[in-house]
Design an enzyme around this catalytic site. Sequence first.
Site, mmCIF file in Angstrom:
data_model
loop_
_atom_site.group_PDB
_atom_site.id
_atom_site.type_symbol
_atom_site.label_atom_id
_atom_site.label_comp_id
_atom_site.label_asym_id
_atom_site.label_seq_id
_atom_site.Cartn_x
_atom_site.Cartn_y
_atom_site.Cartn_z
ATOM 1 C CD GLU A 121 -3.071 -0.971 0.388
ATOM 2 O OE1 GLU A 121 -3.122 0.015 -0.373
ATOM 3 O OE2 GLU A 121 -3.946 -1.850 0.415
ATOM 4 C CB CYS A 148 -2.235 6.663 1.965
ATOM 5 S SG CYS A 148 -3.604 5.803 2.753
HETATM 6 P P1 NAD Z 1 8.344 5.333 4.462
HETATM 7 O O1 NAD Z 1 8.320 4.505 3.225
HETATM 8 O O2 NAD Z 1 9.403 6.344 4.618
HETATM 9 O O3 NAD Z 1 8.455 4.409 5.752
HETATM 10 C C1 NAD Z 1 7.512 3.383 6.011
HETATM 11 C C2 NAD Z 1 8.180 2.280 6.816
HETATM 12 O O4 NAD Z 1 9.160 1.619 6.028
HETATM 13 C C3 NAD Z 1 8.889 2.732 8.082
HETATM 14 O O5 NAD Z 1 8.556 1.833 9.121
HETATM 15 C C4 NAD Z 1 10.347 2.625 7.715
HETATM 16 O O6 NAD Z 1 11.203 2.384 8.806
HETATM 17 C C5 NAD Z 1 10.346 1.441 6.789
HETATM 18 N N1 NAD Z 1 11.478 1.364 5.869
HETATM 19 C C6 NAD Z 1 12.223 2.367 5.381
HETATM 20 N N2 NAD Z 1 13.133 1.907 4.506
HETATM 21 C C7 NAD Z 1 12.945 0.579 4.429
HETATM 22 C C8 NAD Z 1 13.549 -0.455 3.669
HETATM 23 N N3 NAD Z 1 14.543 -0.216 2.814
HETATM 24 N N4 NAD Z 1 13.076 -1.711 3.826
HETATM 25 C C9 NAD Z 1 12.055 -1.975 4.659
HETATM 26 N N5 NAD Z 1 11.449 -1.027 5.409
HETATM 27 C C10 NAD Z 1 11.889 0.232 5.288
HETATM 28 O O7 NAD Z 1 6.886 5.968 4.536
HETATM 29 P P2 NAD Z 1 6.335 7.064 5.575
HETATM 30 O O8 NAD Z 1 7.005 8.361 5.281
HETATM 31 O O9 NAD Z 1 6.382 6.512 6.939
HETATM 32 O O10 NAD Z 1 4.802 7.143 5.156
HETATM 33 C C11 NAD Z 1 4.296 8.052 4.251
HETATM 34 C C12 NAD Z 1 4.010 7.393 2.918
HETATM 35 O O11 NAD Z 1 3.171 6.255 3.117
HETATM 36 C C13 NAD Z 1 3.241 8.277 1.957
HETATM 37 O O12 NAD Z 1 3.763 8.144 0.656
HETATM 38 C C14 NAD Z 1 1.833 7.721 2.004
HETATM 39 O O13 NAD Z 1 1.063 7.994 0.852
HETATM 40 C C15 NAD Z 1 2.092 6.278 2.187
HETATM 41 N N6 NAD Z 1 0.936 5.611 2.771
HETATM 42 C C16 NAD Z 1 0.200 4.755 1.990
HETATM 43 C C17 NAD Z 1 -0.937 4.150 2.500
HETATM 44 C C18 NAD Z 1 -1.766 3.212 1.675
HETATM 45 O O14 NAD Z 1 -2.652 2.551 2.229
HETATM 46 N N7 NAD Z 1 -1.543 3.095 0.389
HETATM 47 C C19 NAD Z 1 -1.319 4.417 3.815
HETATM 48 C C20 NAD Z 1 -0.549 5.290 4.588
HETATM 49 C C21 NAD Z 1 0.578 5.875 4.045
#
Ligand code: NAD
Length: 474
Positions: A248, A282
């Site tokens: 997602e 999101c």
């Molecule tokens: P992010 O991708 O920076 O981080 C999300 C998670 O991934 C964190 O727990 C982080 O520690 C982890 N992470 C980071 N690098 C990683 C890697 N290489 N491997 C595995 N895990 C890793 O996202 P964010 O800034 O926390 O969230 C915001 C984003 O999330 C926005 O783009 C938003 O649109 C999206 N989002 C999508 C949905 C959906 O349902 N589609 C819902 C909420 C948020």
Amino acid sequence: MTSTTTAFGTAADLLAAIGDDAGRAITDPATGQEVGKAPERTAADLDAAVTAARAAQPAWAALSHTERSDYLNRAADAIEASAEALAELLSREQGKPLNGPNARFEVGACAAWLRTTASLELAPEVLVQDGETRAELHYRPLGVVGAIGPWNWPMMITVWQVAPALRMGNTVVVKPSEYTPLSVLALGAVINEVLPADVLTVVSGGREVGEALSGHPGIDKVMFTGSTATGKAIIRSSADTVKRLTLELGGNDAGIVLPDADPKAIAEGLFWGAFINTGQTCAALKRLYVHEDIYDDVCTALTEVAQQMPMGNGLEEQNVLGPLQNKAQYDIVASLVQAAKDAGGRVLVGGEPAAEQAGYFYPTTLVADLDNDNPLVTTEQFGPALPIVKYADVDDAVAMANGLDVGLGASVWSADAAAAREVAGRIEAGTVWINKHGEVNPLVPFGGAKQSGYGLEFGVEGLKALGNPQVISG
Ligand code: NAD
């Protein structure tokens, strides 16, 4: 299956249960003050959690669906018993106000999702029954599921990932965002008052823990919610173990207002579609296309609603909008609004953050008269700043809505439901709402098109995504 649960009265009670004096300080985005210290786990800690989750999985999988559903319902009871403490901690760590569609709403959604997930039926399907062959489709547990989440709806999204995984007989290891670990640790502590040991484990730590989880040989599936860039990294790091993935990812949802819409009637729905959780959602409305016939009236009506919505410290009951959760997100929003102003965008409200302030507050901002290629339109702003673009021909509006490589949600606003549905069918997005935006329902599948991800959450489709399909044919 009886156990004693503790109702946590305040956020301090929760912090006493989960905090780690040697951990990393987490600060309140509204005040800059410390909320608590989160344990900073390592890849070695993750290994131990995965080993324990694997050991606990066969006994959990051996329970019936009814027994596991009973656990989910009791987890919902535990959340409700500690709801106010959870909401207070969530508000302090994430920034979102207690009131409005924010912290209390999020905690309520956690309980609601658990209960609905417990109530779903997933019977084996008989695919062929022709006298010679009987072919059945079953969904078996996958094993251990890894759940990696973002910071915007940290508790609710954890439940979205965890509830169907548990229901389907998997055990789960959660890696929360490094920005909001306390909320997820607290949620885990409350749910774990009712679950058997090691069925659900929260391992807080940095990105390297997420990376280790997505490559871990002891993890069978990763449920990931976060940015598109991280989703791509997870696809790469999960390749060697051919993990199942539900992704997602980010979005940049378009809303199209057709010429027959009533500006005053839709203004509040448009506002909350865009500004829910102060825009850090999101599937929020992130770019608004309005027909020229009603463009000025929509701008006026939306401005009037925006001016009435109080923003401030989330613990103060009157506020319905809060700060950005972190400095990096604040800087993204500020620079995108600046780019919009530099390009001649007309600021209807907001656009000027206070020079000196303790928290990451960016004022509610509407910017009109923008070209479709302005960065505030083409980039996911993830904050309280909505760009408004005028259009003359609905085909152009659809083309603009479809012009990006993401497609999570979208919306069409019209007094004519049939006309709105026709336009909706032409939009490349996982969900298209009519006269609303961003509403999710635990019975209705949710997922992204294009680079907003793949796989579905919620409903029976969501349960299937946490099972291994197995055909038995004889
Ligand atoms: P992010 O991708 O920076 O981080 C999300 C998670 O991934 C964190 O727990 C982080 O520690 C982890 N992470 C980071 N690098 C990683 C890697 N290489 N491997 C595995 N895990 C890793 O996202 P964010 O800034 O926390 O969230 C915001 C984003 O999330 C926005 O783009 C938003 O649109 C999206 N989002 C999508 C949905 C959906 O349902 N589609 C819902 C909420 C948020």
